[in-house]
Design a protein around this motif. Structure first.
Motif, PDB file in Angstrom:
ATOM      1  N   ASP A   1       0.808  -1.225   0.000  1.00 15.63           N
ATOM      2  CA  ASP A   1       0.000   0.000   0.000  1.00 15.63           C
ATOM      3  C   ASP A   1       0.840   1.273   0.000  1.00 15.63           C
ATOM      4  O   ASP A   1       0.632   2.188   0.801  1.00 15.63           O
ATOM      5  CB  ASP A   1      -0.966   0.017   1.200  1.00 15.63           C
ATOM      6  CG  ASP A   1      -1.945  -1.145   1.163  1.00 15.63           C
ATOM      7  OD1 ASP A   1      -2.280  -1.596   0.068  1.00 15.63           O
ATOM      8  OD2 ASP A   1      -2.337  -1.603   2.247  1.00 15.63           O
ATOM      9  N   GLN A   2       1.790   1.344  -0.911  1.00 14.89           N
ATOM     10  CA  GLN A   2       2.590   2.555  -1.129  1.00 14.89           C
ATOM     11  C   GLN A   2       3.365   2.990   0.118  1.00 14.89           C
ATOM     12  O   GLN A   2       3.453   4.169   0.437  1.00 14.89           O
ATOM     13  CB  GLN A   2       1.700   3.708  -1.609  1.00 14.89           C
ATOM     14  CG  GLN A   2       1.027   3.428  -2.951  1.00 14.89           C
ATOM     15  CD  GLN A   2       0.089   4.543  -3.372  1.00 14.89           C
ATOM     16  OE1 GLN A   2      -0.881   4.844  -2.662  1.00 14.89           O
ATOM     17  NE2 GLN A   2       0.373   5.156  -4.490  1.00 14.89           N
ATOM     18  N   VAL A   3       3.940   2.025   0.785  1.00 15.42           N
ATOM     19  CA  VAL A   3       4.734   2.290   1.979  1.00 15.42           C
ATOM     20  C   VAL A   3       6.216   2.249   1.621  1.00 15.42           C
ATOM     21  O   VAL A   3       6.669   1.347   0.919  1.00 15.42           O
ATOM     22  CB  VAL A   3       4.450   1.248   3.083  1.00 15.42           C
ATOM     23  CG1 VAL A   3       5.432   1.383   4.236  1.00 15.42           C
ATOM     24  CG2 VAL A   3       3.026   1.406   3.581  1.00 15.42           C
TER      25      VAL A   3
ATOM     26  N   ILE B   1       3.822  11.599   1.822  1.00 13.84           N
ATOM     27  CA  ILE B   1       2.527  10.950   1.631  1.00 13.84           C
ATOM     28  C   ILE B   1       1.565  11.315   2.756  1.00 13.84           C
ATOM     29  O   ILE B   1       0.395  11.652   2.514  1.00 13.84           O
ATOM     30  CB  ILE B   1       2.697   9.419   1.551  1.00 13.84           C
ATOM     31  CG1 ILE B   1       3.337   9.034   0.215  1.00 13.84           C
ATOM     32  CG2 ILE B   1       1.348   8.709   1.702  1.00 13.84           C
ATOM     33  CD1 ILE B   1       3.696   7.568   0.102  1.00 13.84           C
ATOM     34  N   LEU B   2       2.053  11.272   3.992  1.00 11.43           N
ATOM     35  CA  LEU B   2       1.201  11.614   5.130  1.00 11.43           C
ATOM     36  C   LEU B   2       0.778  13.077   5.087  1.00 11.43           C
ATOM     37  O   LEU B   2      -0.356  13.424   5.432  1.00 11.43           O
ATOM     38  CB  LEU B   2       1.934  11.311   6.443  1.00 11.43           C
ATOM     39  CG  LEU B   2       2.118   9.817   6.767  1.00 11.43           C
ATOM     40  CD1 LEU B   2       3.027   9.641   7.972  1.00 11.43           C
ATOM     41  CD2 LEU B   2       0.768   9.146   7.002  1.00 11.43           C
ATOM     42  N   GLY B   3       1.689  13.945   4.648  1.00 10.66           N
ATOM     43  CA  GLY B   3       1.345  15.356   4.524  1.00 10.66           C
ATOM     44  C   GLY B   3       0.248  15.585   3.504  1.00 10.66           C
ATOM     45  O   GLY B   3      -0.716  16.338   3.749  1.00 10.66           O
ATOM     46  N   MET B   4       0.368  14.932   2.359  1.00 11.64           N
ATOM     47  CA  MET B   4      -0.662  15.074   1.316  1.00 11.64           C
ATOM     48  C   MET B   4      -1.968  14.442   1.750  1.00 11.64           C
ATOM     49  O   MET B   4      -3.055  14.964   1.469  1.00 11.64           O
ATOM     50  CB  MET B   4      -0.160  14.458   0.018  1.00 11.64           C
ATOM     51  CG  MET B   4       1.014  15.189  -0.613  1.00 11.64           C
ATOM     52  SD  MET B   4       1.451  14.564  -2.256  1.00 11.64           S
ATOM     53  CE  MET B   4       2.018  12.890  -1.853  1.00 11.64           C
TER      54      MET B   4
ATOM     55  N   GLY C   1      -7.090   9.912  -1.569  1.00  8.58           N
ATOM     56  CA  GLY C   1      -7.041   8.463  -1.652  1.00  8.58           C
ATOM     57  C   GLY C   1      -5.697   7.885  -1.287  1.00  8.58           C
ATOM     58  O   GLY C   1      -5.374   6.751  -1.660  1.00  8.58           O
ATOM     59  N   LEU C   2      -4.898   8.638  -0.582  1.00  8.44           N
ATOM     60  CA  LEU C   2      -3.561   8.181  -0.207  1.00  8.44           C
ATOM     61  C   LEU C   2      -3.625   7.375   1.096  1.00  8.44           C
ATOM     62  O   LEU C   2      -4.453   7.640   1.962  1.00  8.44           O
ATOM     63  CB  LEU C   2      -2.622   9.373  -0.028  1.00  8.44           C
ATOM     64  CG  LEU C   2      -2.288  10.143  -1.306  1.00  8.44           C
ATOM     65  CD1 LEU C   2      -1.535  11.424  -0.971  1.00  8.44           C
ATOM     66  CD2 LEU C   2      -1.458   9.287  -2.252  1.00  8.44           C
TER      67      LEU C   2
ATOM     68  N   PRO D   1       2.052   4.114   5.939  1.00  6.15           N
ATOM     69  CA  PRO D   1       3.165   5.046   6.080  1.00  6.15           C
ATOM     70  C   PRO D   1       3.405   5.497   7.520  1.00  6.15           C
ATOM     71  O   PRO D   1       4.543   5.667   7.949  1.00  6.15           O
ATOM     72  CB  PRO D   1       2.748   6.227   5.199  1.00  6.15           C
ATOM     73  CG  PRO D   1       1.885   5.618   4.156  1.00  6.15           C
ATOM     74  CD  PRO D   1       1.121   4.542   4.879  1.00  6.15           C
ATOM     75  N   ALA D   2       2.311   5.688   8.283  1.00  6.39           N
ATOM     76  CA  ALA D   2       2.456   6.120   9.679  1.00  6.39           C
ATOM     77  C   ALA D   2       3.119   5.027  10.511  1.00  6.39           C
ATOM     78  O   ALA D   2       4.033   5.300  11.314  1.00  6.39           O
ATOM     79  CB  ALA D   2       1.086   6.475  10.263  1.00  6.39           C
ATOM     80  N   VAL D   3       2.683   3.793  10.330  1.00  5.48           N
ATOM     81  CA  VAL D   3       3.275   2.669  11.054  1.00  5.48           C
ATOM     82  C   VAL D   3       4.732   2.488  10.662  1.00  5.48           C
ATOM     83  O   VAL D   3       5.601   2.251  11.512  1.00  5.48           O
ATOM     84  CB  VAL D   3       2.471   1.377  10.788  1.00  5.48           C
ATOM     85  CG1 VAL D   3       3.231   0.152  11.293  1.00  5.48           C
ATOM     86  CG2 VAL D   3       1.108   1.459  11.461  1.00  5.48           C
ATOM     87  N   ALA D   4       5.019   2.601   9.368  1.00 10.94           N
ATOM     88  CA  ALA D   4       6.398   2.454   8.899  1.00 10.94           C
ATOM     89  C   ALA D   4       7.299   3.538   9.477  1.00 10.94           C
ATOM     90  O   ALA D   4       8.432   3.269   9.896  1.00 10.94           O
ATOM     91  CB  ALA D   4       6.433   2.491   7.371  1.00 10.94           C
ATOM     92  N   LEU D   5       6.809   4.769   9.511  1.00  2.47           N
ATOM     93  CA  LEU D   5       7.596   5.874  10.059  1.00  2.47           C
ATOM     94  C   LEU D   5       7.924   5.642  11.529  1.00  2.47           C
ATOM     95  O   LEU D   5       9.081   5.786  11.958  1.00  2.47           O
ATOM     96  CB  LEU D   5       6.828   7.179   9.888  1.00  2.47           C
ATOM     97  CG  LEU D   5       7.488   8.452  10.423  1.00  2.47           C
ATOM     98  CD1 LEU D   5       8.831   8.695   9.743  1.00  2.47           C
ATOM     99  CD2 LEU D   5       6.562   9.656  10.218  1.00  2.47           C
ATOM    100  N   LEU D   6       6.917   5.269  12.304  1.00  5.23           N
ATOM    101  CA  LEU D   6       7.128   5.007  13.726  1.00  5.23           C
ATOM    102  C   LEU D   6       8.073   3.824  13.926  1.00  5.23           C
ATOM    103  O   LEU D   6       8.979   3.880  14.770  1.00  5.23           O
ATOM    104  CB  LEU D   6       5.791   4.730  14.409  1.00  5.23           C
ATOM    105  CG  LEU D   6       5.854   4.429  15.915  1.00  5.23           C
ATOM    106  CD1 LEU D   6       6.457   5.599  16.683  1.00  5.23           C
ATOM    107  CD2 LEU D   6       4.449   4.107  16.444  1.00  5.23           C
TER     108      LEU D   6
END
Length: 234
Positions: A41-43, A54-57, A64-65, A70-75
């Motif tokens: 999922d685009q991570v 991605i999180l900012g957008m 639809g992003l 991405p949040a889990v990956a960043l953390l």
């Protein structure tokens, strides 16, 4: 770098430079990021700039992003980097030692476990894809912090923005210093090659791609460990 002082205070020599080892890790990152983006999922597992953007957008809404992945990956990346930093905090001297071996071995084993999980159960559910993203990003966070501690100029193993900046700034069109051009080009080529390999392997199975990344990291770990511990002391 022909000689460094290890954490144990002994002087060792590299038969091949740590540049080669970190370049191989850069290739592995390209593979892992291809899997994350194409199958999870685009991570981005290694390139945290991508996740932040991605999180900012996505914060605007309606684009639809993805947000969860991405949040889990960043953390997870931050946790992995913090763990590696904690392990290495008392190792001020440059050069590879047993702590680097242990951390990178952990990265390789975590990637291998992730590959087995993908092979065994697939990535059909959102929950499982999120877990896989967590695992890959955790591994890349440890790898990035370990590479940072080894302090090889221009090779972070996870991003190439600063490398491209240095390449352009020091080129003939820039300051004309020409410093480290070959190394910087190698970094860019290898992360692209890793992404190409990862995308191609994903067409077969994403687990195979992650397994190749795991094999690369474990090989680097074994070579780095062997070079230090089999080198005659001075």
């Amino acid at each position: 770098m022909t000689g460094v002082v290890s954490a144990a205070g002994r002087r060792v020599r590299w038969r091949s430079t740590p540049v080669h080892l970190l370049l191989a890790l850069t290739f592995a990152t390209g593979v892992v990021d291809a899997v994350g983006y194409l199958r999870l999922d685009q991570v981005f597992a290694g390139n945290m700039t991508g996740n932040v953007v991605i999180l900012g957008m996505a914060a605007v809404g309606g684009a639809g992003l993805p947000v969860l992945g991405p949040a889990v990956a960043l953390l997870s990346f931050l946790i992995g980097a913090a763990v590696a930093g904690r392990v290495l905090r008392r190792t001020a001297a440059p050069g590879w030692n047993h702590l680097h071996t242990g951390l990178l071995a952990g990265v390789g084993l975590l990637l291998a476990t992730t590959a087995l999980g993908m092979a065994a159960t697939g990535i059909g559910t959102t929950t499982f894809r999120t877990v896989m993203a967590l695992s890959l990003a955790l591994a890349m966070g440890v790898q990035a912090a370990t590479a940072r501690h080894l302090a090889v100029k221009d090779i972070t193993t996870v991003v190439v923005t600063s490398t491209l900046t240095g390449l352009a700034a020091d080129s003939r069109l820039g300051s004309a210093r020409g410093q480290g051009a070959k190394r910087r080009i190698a970094v860019v080529v290898l992360i692209v090659a890793g992404a190409v390999a990862g995308a191609a392997l994903c067409q077969v199975h994403e687990g195979l791609a992650v397994a190749i990344a795991a094999f690369t990291v474990l090989t680097v770990t074994a070579v780095g460990h062997k070079q230090v511990h089999n080198t005659p002391h001075e």
